[in-house]
Design an enzyme around this catalytic site. Structure first.
Site, PDB file in Angstrom:
ATOM      1  N   GLU A  57       6.778 -26.233  61.837  1.00 24.87           N
ATOM      2  CA  GLU A  57       6.941 -27.693  61.890  1.00 24.87           C
ATOM      3  C   GLU A  57       5.574 -28.381  61.887  1.00 24.87           C
ATOM      4  OE1 GLU A  57       8.218 -25.326  63.822  1.00 24.87           O
ATOM      5  OE2 GLU A  57      10.046 -25.978  64.833  1.00 24.87           O
ATOM      6  N   HIS A  81       2.953 -23.339  64.369  1.00 25.01           N
ATOM      7  CA  HIS A  81       4.376 -23.315  64.065  1.00 25.01           C
ATOM      8  C   HIS A  81       4.653 -23.993  62.722  1.00 25.01           C
ATOM      9  CE1 HIS A  81       5.958 -22.477  68.397  1.00 25.01           C
ATOM     10  NE2 HIS A  81       5.005 -21.632  68.001  1.00 25.01           N
ATOM     11  N   CYS A  83       6.287 -28.708  69.226  1.00 25.30           N
ATOM     12  CA  CYS A  83       6.611 -29.270  67.908  1.00 25.30           C
ATOM     13  C   CYS A  83       7.449 -30.533  68.056  1.00 25.30           C
ATOM     14  CB  CYS A  83       7.337 -28.239  67.042  1.00 25.30           C
ATOM     15  SG  CYS A  83       6.245 -26.891  66.555  1.00 25.30           S
ATOM     16  N   CYS A  89      10.315 -26.116  69.146  1.00 21.04           N
ATOM     17  CA  CYS A  89       9.906 -25.935  70.541  1.00 21.04           C
ATOM     18  C   CYS A  89       9.432 -27.290  71.091  1.00 21.04           C
ATOM     19  CB  CYS A  89       8.796 -24.889  70.632  1.00 21.04           C
ATOM     20  SG  CYS A  89       7.228 -25.479  69.987  1.00 21.04           S
TER      21      CYS A  89
HETATM   22  N1  LIG Z   1      10.618 -23.624  65.909  1.00 17.54           N
HETATM   23  C1  LIG Z   1       9.762 -22.585  65.774  1.00 17.54           C
HETATM   24  C2  LIG Z   1       9.825 -21.503  66.625  1.00 17.54           C
HETATM   25  C3  LIG Z   1       8.935 -20.462  66.456  1.00 17.54           C
HETATM   26  N2  LIG Z   1       8.033 -20.521  65.468  1.00 17.54           N
HETATM   27  C4  LIG Z   1       7.137 -19.363  65.251  1.00 17.54           C
HETATM   28  C5  LIG Z   1       6.086 -19.054  66.222  1.00 17.54           C
HETATM   29  C6  LIG Z   1       5.958 -17.546  66.104  1.00 17.54           C
HETATM   30  O1  LIG Z   1       5.144 -17.200  64.987  1.00 17.54           O
HETATM   31  C7  LIG Z   1       7.368 -17.120  65.847  1.00 17.54           C
HETATM   32  C8  LIG Z   1       8.133 -16.782  67.097  1.00 17.54           C
HETATM   33  O2  LIG Z   1       7.864 -15.466  67.395  1.00 17.54           O
HETATM   34  P1  LIG Z   1       8.878 -14.548  68.253  1.00 17.54           P
HETATM   35  O3  LIG Z   1       8.736 -14.961  69.671  1.00 17.54           O
HETATM   36  O4  LIG Z   1      10.278 -14.794  67.715  1.00 17.54           O
HETATM   37  O5  LIG Z   1       8.413 -13.159  67.978  1.00 17.54           O
HETATM   38  O6  LIG Z   1       7.965 -18.222  65.219  1.00 17.54           O
HETATM   39  C9  LIG Z   1       7.982 -21.597  64.619  1.00 17.54           C
HETATM   40  O7  LIG Z   1       7.168 -21.622  63.672  1.00 17.54           O
HETATM   41  N3  LIG Z   1       8.832 -22.617  64.799  1.00 17.54           N
HETATM   42 ZN   LIG Z   2       6.922 -25.182  67.830  1.00 19.77          ZN
END
Ligand SMILES: Nc1ccn([C@H]2C[C@H](O)[C@@H](COP(=O)(O)O)O2)c(=O)n1
Ligand SMILES: [Zn+2]
Length: 200
Positions: free
Chosen positions: A100, A98, A127, A124
């Site tokens: 973060e 992610h 993170c 999430c």
């Molecule tokens: N706070 C976050 C939330 C999600 N991500 C990333 C992880 C995945 O690459 C994407 C989420 O994929 P989706 O379920 O929307 O197709 O985003 C993050 O980096 N930081």
């Molecule tokens: Zn996360």
């Protein structure tokens, strides 16, 4: 003739006023840091969600930037970007780092204690743990679109317990344009240079 002279004076006055005074439409700090997170997100190969994060210290220095992507050595051409499959092993979720996490790991200082993290999406739960353990004390997020998910609820619960301040960023402007050609624009008219006439 007299008329032409006076209109020239007027336009000169307008231009000199514009270039002699401090600019008013410069980026404010929060816009700058959130825009940095969004710019980093442009590096992401994730076809669905491009997320960026930017960590800032108490002196307003950027100390870490990251975006969601596959770990080093795990080719983003080989690892899956799918959201769903018959096997979870064939989805991105088990592999992608992610934004973060990457911003924290990319830090260019000894620690990120009392820093603020600017992030496009609310962190999430995984993170959130990293944010808390690394000493970051404030989270500024743009979107809370997953607020009903357990991961987000757990993240907020942990932030509340750990005394981490979090607040939603409301942009003053919807868009920030980066135009690489702007540096060559006419300083007085704020217009692109007149194209050179073709010579025979
Ligand atoms: N706070 C976050 C939330 C999600 N991500 C990333 C992880 C995945 O690459 C994407 C989420 O994929 P989706 O379920 O929307 O197709 O985003 C993050 O980096 N930081
Ligand atoms: Zn996360």
């Amino acid at each position: 003739m007299v008329e032409a002279e006076s209109s020239k004076e007027v336009s000169n006055a307008i231009f000199s006023r514009d270039v002699d005074k401090k600019r008013e439409d410069y980026l404010e700090w929060t816009d700058y840091f959130m825009a940095t997170a969004f710019l980093a997100a442009k590096r992401s190969k994730d076809p669905c969600s491009q997320v960026g994060a930017c960590i800032v210290n108490q002196e307003k220095r950027i100390v870490g930037v990251g975006y969601n992507g596959m770990p080093f050595g795990c080719s983003d051409d080989e690892y899956p970007w799918k959201k769903a499959s018959t096997s979870r092993l064939e989805t991105k979720y088990l592999y992608v780092c992610h934004a973060e996490m990457n911003a924290i790991l990319n830090k260019n200082c000894s620690d990120v204690k009392n820093c603020t993290i600017y992030v496009a999406l609310f962190p999430c739960n995984e993170c959130a743990k990293l944010i808390i353990q690394s000493g970051i004390s404030e989270v500024v997020y743009m979107s809370d679109k997953h607020s009903a998910k357990e991961e987000t609820i757990a993240a907020k619960r942990m932030f509340d317990s750990a005394g981490i301040k979090y607040w939603q960023y409301v942009p003053k402007r919807k868009q920030i344009t980066i135009d690489f050609t702007e540096i060559d624009w006419n300083r007085m008219t704020q217009l692109p240079p007149t194209p050179l006439k073709e010579t025979k």
